[in-house]
Design a protein around this motif. Sequence first.
Motif, mmCIF file in Angstrom:
data_model
loop_
_atom_site.group_PDB
_atom_site.id
_atom_site.type_symbol
_atom_site.label_atom_id
_atom_site.label_comp_id
_atom_site.label_asym_id
_atom_site.label_seq_id
_atom_site.Cartn_x
_atom_site.Cartn_y
_atom_site.Cartn_z
ATOM 1 N N ASN A 155 -28.997 -1.248 43.566
ATOM 2 C CA ASN A 155 -27.804 -1.147 42.647
ATOM 3 C C ASN A 155 -27.463 -2.344 42.014
ATOM 4 O OD1 ASN A 155 -25.943 1.380 44.792
ATOM 5 N ND2 ASN A 155 -27.723 1.502 43.368
ATOM 6 N N PHE A 194 -24.299 3.451 34.710
ATOM 7 C CA PHE A 194 -23.283 3.485 35.709
ATOM 8 C C PHE A 194 -22.094 3.288 34.788
ATOM 9 C CE2 PHE A 194 -25.866 1.820 39.550
ATOM 10 C CZ PHE A 194 -26.713 3.097 39.504
ATOM 11 N N LYS A 228 -19.870 6.135 39.559
ATOM 12 C CA LYS A 228 -20.833 5.556 40.322
ATOM 13 C C LYS A 228 -20.592 6.089 41.877
ATOM 14 C CE LYS A 228 -24.028 3.335 42.392
ATOM 15 N NZ LYS A 228 -24.429 3.901 43.764
ATOM 16 N N ASN A 229 -21.291 6.928 42.215
ATOM 17 C CA ASN A 229 -20.818 7.675 43.557
ATOM 18 C C ASN A 229 -19.308 7.814 43.614
ATOM 19 O OD1 ASN A 229 -23.477 5.918 43.786
ATOM 20 N ND2 ASN A 229 -23.601 7.809 45.611
ATOM 21 N N ASN A 253 -23.762 8.264 37.927
ATOM 22 C CA ASN A 253 -24.742 8.154 39.100
ATOM 23 C C ASN A 253 -23.842 8.997 40.149
ATOM 24 O OD1 ASN A 253 -27.077 6.847 40.594
ATOM 25 N ND2 ASN A 253 -25.456 6.988 41.813
ATOM 26 N N GLU A 254 -24.514 10.045 40.514
ATOM 27 C CA GLU A 254 -24.012 11.086 41.653
ATOM 28 C C GLU A 254 -22.474 11.192 41.303
ATOM 29 O OE1 GLU A 254 -25.017 9.516 45.547
ATOM 30 O OE2 GLU A 254 -27.268 10.229 45.539
ATOM 31 N N ASN A 263 -27.719 12.997 37.987
ATOM 32 C CA ASN A 263 -28.263 13.054 39.495
ATOM 33 C C ASN A 263 -27.211 13.648 40.472
ATOM 34 O OD1 ASN A 263 -26.964 10.726 39.355
ATOM 35 N ND2 ASN A 263 -28.208 9.846 40.933
ATOM 36 N N ASP A 277 -30.982 13.870 44.524
ATOM 37 C CA ASP A 277 -31.351 12.666 45.193
ATOM 38 C C ASP A 277 -31.453 13.100 46.749
ATOM 39 O OD1 ASP A 277 -30.746 11.285 42.891
ATOM 40 O OD2 ASP A 277 -28.745 10.477 43.496
ATOM 41 N N TYR A 309 -32.183 12.431 50.537
ATOM 42 C CA TYR A 309 -32.191 11.583 51.729
ATOM 43 C C TYR A 309 -32.286 12.398 52.981
ATOM 44 C CZ TYR A 309 -31.308 7.771 48.269
ATOM 45 O OH TYR A 309 -31.431 6.960 47.382
ATOM 46 N N MET A 310 -32.796 13.418 53.060
ATOM 47 C CA MET A 310 -33.153 14.408 53.993
ATOM 48 C C MET A 310 -34.412 14.473 54.561
ATOM 49 S SD MET A 310 -30.641 17.260 52.328
ATOM 50 C CE MET A 310 -29.112 17.042 51.734
ATOM 51 N N GLU A 342 -34.034 10.282 43.079
ATOM 52 C CA GLU A 342 -34.236 9.272 44.106
ATOM 53 C C GLU A 342 -34.686 9.941 45.322
ATOM 54 O OE1 GLU A 342 -30.172 7.617 45.008
ATOM 55 O OE2 GLU A 342 -29.697 7.500 42.898
ATOM 56 N N PHE A 377 -36.152 5.197 46.299
ATOM 57 C CA PHE A 377 -34.983 4.468 45.780
ATOM 58 C C PHE A 377 -35.246 2.888 46.792
ATOM 59 C CE2 PHE A 377 -31.114 2.497 46.841
ATOM 60 C CZ PHE A 377 -30.302 2.531 45.402
ATOM 61 N N ASN A 426 -31.160 -0.328 52.637
ATOM 62 C CA ASN A 426 -30.009 0.875 52.812
ATOM 63 C C ASN A 426 -30.400 1.849 54.028
ATOM 64 O OD1 ASN A 426 -31.877 2.618 52.003
ATOM 65 N ND2 ASN A 426 -30.979 3.578 50.266
ATOM 66 N N LEU A 452 -30.750 5.404 55.575
ATOM 67 C CA LEU A 452 -31.212 6.212 54.571
ATOM 68 C C LEU A 452 -32.576 5.781 54.324
ATOM 69 C CD1 LEU A 452 -28.586 6.650 51.649
ATOM 70 C CD2 LEU A 452 -28.932 7.753 53.661
HETATM 71 C C1 N0T Z 1 -27.595 6.848 46.443
HETATM 72 C C2 N0T Z 1 -28.145 5.506 47.110
HETATM 73 C C3 N0T Z 1 -27.489 4.615 46.026
HETATM 74 C C4 N0T Z 1 -27.925 12.928 54.350
HETATM 75 C C5 N0T Z 1 -27.730 5.198 48.414
HETATM 76 C C6 N0T Z 1 -26.890 8.346 48.285
HETATM 77 C C7 N0T Z 1 -27.605 5.285 44.778
HETATM 78 C C8 N0T Z 1 -26.986 6.439 45.014
HETATM 79 N N1 N0T Z 1 -26.584 7.428 47.183
HETATM 80 O O1 N0T Z 1 -28.626 3.905 48.561
HETATM 81 O O2 N0T Z 1 -26.172 3.920 46.130
HETATM 82 O O3 N0T Z 1 -27.076 4.693 43.908
HETATM 83 O O4 N0T Z 1 -27.378 7.559 44.004
HETATM 84 C C9 N0T Z 1 -25.976 9.087 48.954
HETATM 85 C C10 N0T Z 1 -26.344 9.662 50.323
HETATM 86 C C11 N0T Z 1 -25.290 9.972 51.139
HETATM 87 C C12 N0T Z 1 -25.849 10.122 52.568
HETATM 88 C C13 N0T Z 1 -26.433 11.470 52.674
HETATM 89 C C14 N0T Z 1 -27.049 11.575 54.096
#
Ligand code: N0T
Length: 523
Positions: free
Chosen positions: A42, A105, A109-110, A179-180, A256, A297, A299-300, A324, A349, A358, A361
Amino acid sequence: AAPARARPAGEAPIPKVVTEQGRHALLVDGKPFLVLGAQVNNSSNWPAALEHVWPAIEVLKPNTVMVPVAWEQVEPEEGHFDFSFVDTLLAQARERDVRLILLWFATWKNNGPNYAPAWVKLDNARFPRVVTADGRTLNSLSPHGQATLEADRKAFVRLMRHLRQADPQRTVIMVQLQNEPGTYGSVRDFSPLAQREFERPVPETLLRRLGRQPGTWREVFGADADEFFHAWHIARYIDQVAEAGKAEYPLPMYINAALRGPFNPGQPGQYASGGPTDNVLDVYKAAAPHIDLLAPDIYMPEYLHYTTVLDRYSRPDNPLFVAETGNRGEYARYFFSALGHQAIGWSPFGIDYTRYSNWPLGAKAMNPETLEPFALNYRLVAPAARVIAQASFEGRVHGTAEQPGEPVQRFPLDGRWNAVVTYGVPQFWFQGQPPGNPEPVGAALIVQLGPDEFLVTGIHARVEIVAADPAVAARQIYAYVDEGTYDADGRWRFHRRWNGDQTDYGLNFSDATQLLRVKLATY
Ligand code: N0T
């Protein structure tokens, strides 16, 4: 006839997303392109950070690097623009022969406006934040702030205007808006401004899209009303930014998503309410016609979670782009699942050596060992990336990743041929129950090139292509199994022919970089 709008000689066509028969392609230089992505951390959006970016890029070898451009850095004072970082980035990317996706961004941004300039994020009167039902002000800008929209849009327009003249090479192939986006801690804005809007009738466009009868948000959507309302207004806001940006320079633009759990989503506000989560994709499609795609994105790490997300974001009206994903080893194989879901691209990412991680994740540390499984993906696929992107556009790509506890996967290819992918068996012979790999690192890719011809590659997997008709299967043989690669002009370069042990027990892939052209026949 003369072309409607002649381009000056040497200027490449502007990238665009095209859809035919519910299938998609991202055209770069006029042809389908597969994004082999790498997203930096980031805070790597400064010239001094880039020197820690490129060494990681040189290990991973993506064809596209995704880098934030912060509103605060391009408009630190209102009306004073500075695109020097963008220019530095463009020059350095070109030197390394990679494309770019820029990440705008700005308002979100989140959830928060942390990347907005101080003159925005410190002026709550002019740029109002979301207010909760019980009257607390959150650090999430309201989509109902007209001045906020105008300010964000104005800065984004300047960015796109700058790019149009600074990038005739089309080094930048796509732009991410925000972003998100979405709000944590409240389903929507309950300020008087928002409340007035909430009591109005649901817009006609949305009713038509969802096939609903007119009424207020509550009347039409019941318990979903608050979230749908917030999603509609965030999507409308971002769409207006995109529309103005595209009027300057029509690059593909996407949003995203911070996902909600595919099976146990929880409540909006626990996840980013108003963002493009799987339950509001239709709301976004209605609200944001200038957005080319909604990107998950992911992350699962769990197989069913990951592949269910791919299913939900790969639709006839939505090209799949994994903007991501985690950079831990267990995520690497899902590149092949994404290809199997007709992805136009995929990107881990946190790809740089700024010494940030991170975890949990992603990986605990970013280094060449962490990058290796991702680098293997790109080594295997990069030479064939254009071939794959074209085939994907025509529905001829099959990809899969290993699912723990399921060491054999069978799936149809074209009706005449089926694939059987087996994990954890030796390369020579084998009988009995396959064990699966010690860690689920396996993957396979099968691209149909002709009626009986396939491009095949894989990682720690045995691939067999078996005729669907048992009578044909009983007499099937290989006409040839050729290992080789594609050169820069897309011509096949033969290295050697596989035969004997190398073909008698299926096509066995390890972590070697091996690409095969396989022609099946019957005697
Ligand atoms: C993402 C990234 C960065 C199931 C985290 C993920 C990026 C953003 N956020 O490193 O901040 O810019 O888009 C959020 C995931 C939340 C946890 C999900 C667990």
